[in-house]
Scaffold this active site. Structure first.
Site, PDB file in Angstrom:
ATOM      1  N   ASP A  68       0.828  -1.206   0.000  1.00 34.88           N
ATOM      2  CA  ASP A  68       0.000   0.000   0.000  1.00 34.88           C
ATOM      3  C   ASP A  68       0.865   1.260   0.000  1.00 34.88           C
ATOM      4  O   ASP A  68       1.943   1.278   0.587  1.00 34.88           O
ATOM      5  CB  ASP A  68      -0.900  -0.032   1.250  1.00 34.88           C
TER       6      ASP A  68
ATOM      7  N   ARG B 164      -0.979   9.513  -9.585  1.00 33.25           N
ATOM      8  CA  ARG B 164      -0.939   8.250  -8.840  1.00 33.25           C
ATOM      9  C   ARG B 164      -0.280   7.127  -9.659  1.00 33.25           C
ATOM     10  O   ARG B 164       0.401   6.255  -9.121  1.00 33.25           O
ATOM     11  CB  ARG B 164      -2.372   7.819  -8.468  1.00 33.25           C
TER      12      ARG B 164
ATOM     13  N   HIS C  54       2.416   3.820  -9.080  1.00 32.21           N
ATOM     14  CA  HIS C  54       2.237   2.401  -9.400  1.00 32.21           C
ATOM     15  C   HIS C  54       3.443   1.867 -10.171  1.00 32.21           C
ATOM     16  O   HIS C  54       3.874   0.732  -9.961  1.00 32.21           O
ATOM     17  CB  HIS C  54       0.946   2.189 -10.201  1.00 32.21           C
TER      18      HIS C  54
ATOM     19  N   GLU D 161     -12.111  -5.081  -4.683  1.00 26.28           N
ATOM     20  CA  GLU D 161     -12.675  -3.748  -4.447  1.00 26.28           C
ATOM     21  C   GLU D 161     -11.987  -2.665  -5.284  1.00 26.28           C
ATOM     22  O   GLU D 161     -12.513  -1.566  -5.435  1.00 26.28           O
ATOM     23  CB  GLU D 161     -12.559  -3.384  -2.956  1.00 26.28           C
TER      24      GLU D 161
ATOM     25  N   TRP E 153     -11.747  -2.362  -8.350  1.00 22.48           N
ATOM     26  CA  TRP E 153     -12.509  -1.982  -9.538  1.00 22.48           C
ATOM     27  C   TRP E 153     -13.230  -0.657  -9.324  1.00 22.48           C
ATOM     28  O   TRP E 153     -13.592   0.023 -10.284  1.00 22.48           O
ATOM     29  CB  TRP E 153     -13.561  -3.048  -9.895  1.00 22.48           C
TER      30      TRP E 153
ATOM     31  N   LEU F  34      11.552 -19.936  -5.380  1.00 21.87           N
ATOM     32  CA  LEU F  34      10.503 -19.157  -4.707  1.00 21.87           C
ATOM     33  C   LEU F  34       9.162 -19.337  -5.416  1.00 21.87           C
ATOM     34  O   LEU F  34       9.074 -19.280  -6.645  1.00 21.87           O
ATOM     35  CB  LEU F  34      10.873 -17.669  -4.727  1.00 21.87           C
TER      36      LEU F  34
ATOM     37  N   ARG G 252       1.924  -5.224   5.959  1.00 17.59           N
ATOM     38  CA  ARG G 252       1.220  -4.174   5.223  1.00 17.59           C
ATOM     39  C   ARG G 252       2.061  -2.905   5.289  1.00 17.59           C
ATOM     40  O   ARG G 252       2.468  -2.470   6.370  1.00 17.59           O
ATOM     41  CB  ARG G 252      -0.153  -3.892   5.814  1.00 17.59           C
TER      42      ARG G 252
ATOM     43  N   SER H 153      -7.824  -5.468   5.079  1.00 17.48           N
ATOM     44  CA  SER H 153      -8.493  -5.105   3.820  1.00 17.48           C
ATOM     45  C   SER H 153      -8.916  -6.305   2.980  1.00 17.48           C
ATOM     46  O   SER H 153      -8.658  -6.338   1.776  1.00 17.48           O
ATOM     47  CB  SER H 153      -7.599  -4.180   2.990  1.00 17.48           C
TER      48      SER H 153
ATOM     49  N   GLU I  98       1.348 -13.888  11.849  1.00 16.59           N
ATOM     50  CA  GLU I  98       1.829 -12.706  12.565  1.00 16.59           C
ATOM     51  C   GLU I  98       1.640 -11.505  11.641  1.00 16.59           C
ATOM     52  O   GLU I  98       1.875 -11.610  10.431  1.00 16.59           O
ATOM     53  CB  GLU I  98       3.316 -12.865  12.925  1.00 16.59           C
TER      54      GLU I  98
END
Ligand code: FPP
Length: 262
Positions: free
Chosen positions: A20, A33, A37, A67, A69, A131, A188, A196, A207
């Site tokens: 975020d 914005r 990104h 969400e 969208w 990974l 986060r 969220s 955790e």
């Protein structure tokens, strides 16, 4: 003796990240914005490499929620294009580094071009054993639980001999993460303290670590802070600290046994 007692443990096997803060990072620089990104994608590459170098087995990234969208149309279409481009650009490098790429979420909601890039990327990397990188796209935790229950019910219906009750174990079998180890650590970024609707079932005993860094500012040093913090925690799975003091043999040295800890 309970395997849950092996609570002081090492590197998390499975980390999930809510990336975020891209928008705020850009706005702080008087940019759009979308600029944030793009920076977010660069950061994603660094963190994937850092996780692989630290022996993390699975990394699950929240790229686009059910969400999301609801965001302005131009931001959503920019993100779609960015994902297609990032996949095209990164998948060869990921493959070379033995990364196995998988997507979780309602992929059918994306345009044909993106769906094809996703399928191609999964196919190319499916035999890799380094990974395990899981991209949550058009994903929501509630969506996952609902689809798991529906899938369990329809399996029951089509199998007339065995009628299984809906149990936690059965739901887990049908969750989109059923091929992954239990979630150990959820990070986060972006100074918000909520989940969220990310892996809500899977996070039951994970955790949680909240970083005030915006995603483009999060780096491998920050990742190390999160892992160090995690290692110092005692995972009790509902037991008492005293119970966990009893020495146990951790047969696979996993320190990670919450399959049965629900
Ligand atoms: C959060 O920032 C990020 C997103 C909604 C999704 C986009 C993520 C990336 C571009 C990272 C790259 C991912 C992959 C898998 C290639 P935000 O817009 O919510 O930031 P804000 O909270 O500051 O508004």
């Amino acid at each position: 003796m309970s395997e849950h007692a092996s609570s002081y443990h090492n590197t998390p096997k499975h980390i999930a990240i809510i990336m975020d803060g891209n928008g705020r990072w850009a706005q702080k620089r008087n940019k759009k914005r979308t600029f944030g990104h793009k920076a977010g994608v660069e950061k994603t590459r660094e963190i994937i490499e850092a996780c692989a170098a630290r022996g993390v087995k699975s990394l699950t990234l929240f790229a686009f929620s059910s969400e999301n969208w609801g965001r302005p149309e131009d931001e959503v279409s920019f993100l779609m294009e960015l994902f297609v481009l990032a996949l095209k650009r990164e998948v060869k490098m990921l493959n070379k580094n033995n990364v196995k790429l998988k997507f979780i979420g309602n992929i059918s909601g994306f345009n044909e071009k993106l769906q094809k890039s996703i399928k191609d990327a999964e196919k190319l990397t499916k035999s890799n054993f380094g990974l395990e990188l899981n991209i949550a796209a058009n994903y929501g935790g509630r969506w996952d639980i609902v689809q798991a229950v529906n899938s369990a019910i329809s399996e029951n219906r089509s199998n007339s001999d065995i009628k299984e009750e809906i149990t936690e174990k059965l739901i887990e079998k049908h969750l989109s993460t059923n091929y992954l180890p239990a979630l150990d650590l959820m990070i986060r970024t972006g100074d918000e303290k909520r989940i969220s609707n990310f892996l809500i079932w899977q996070a039951a005993y994970a955790e949680l670590y909240f970083s005030d860094k915006l995603w483009p500012d999060f780096d491998s040093t920050e990742l190390d802070c999160a892992i160090t913090d995690y290692k110092a925690r005692q995972r009790r799975y509902g037991m008492t600290g005293e119970q966990l003091e009893t020495p146990v043999v951790d047969s696979d040295n996993s320190g990670n046994s919450n399959d049965e800890a629900i």
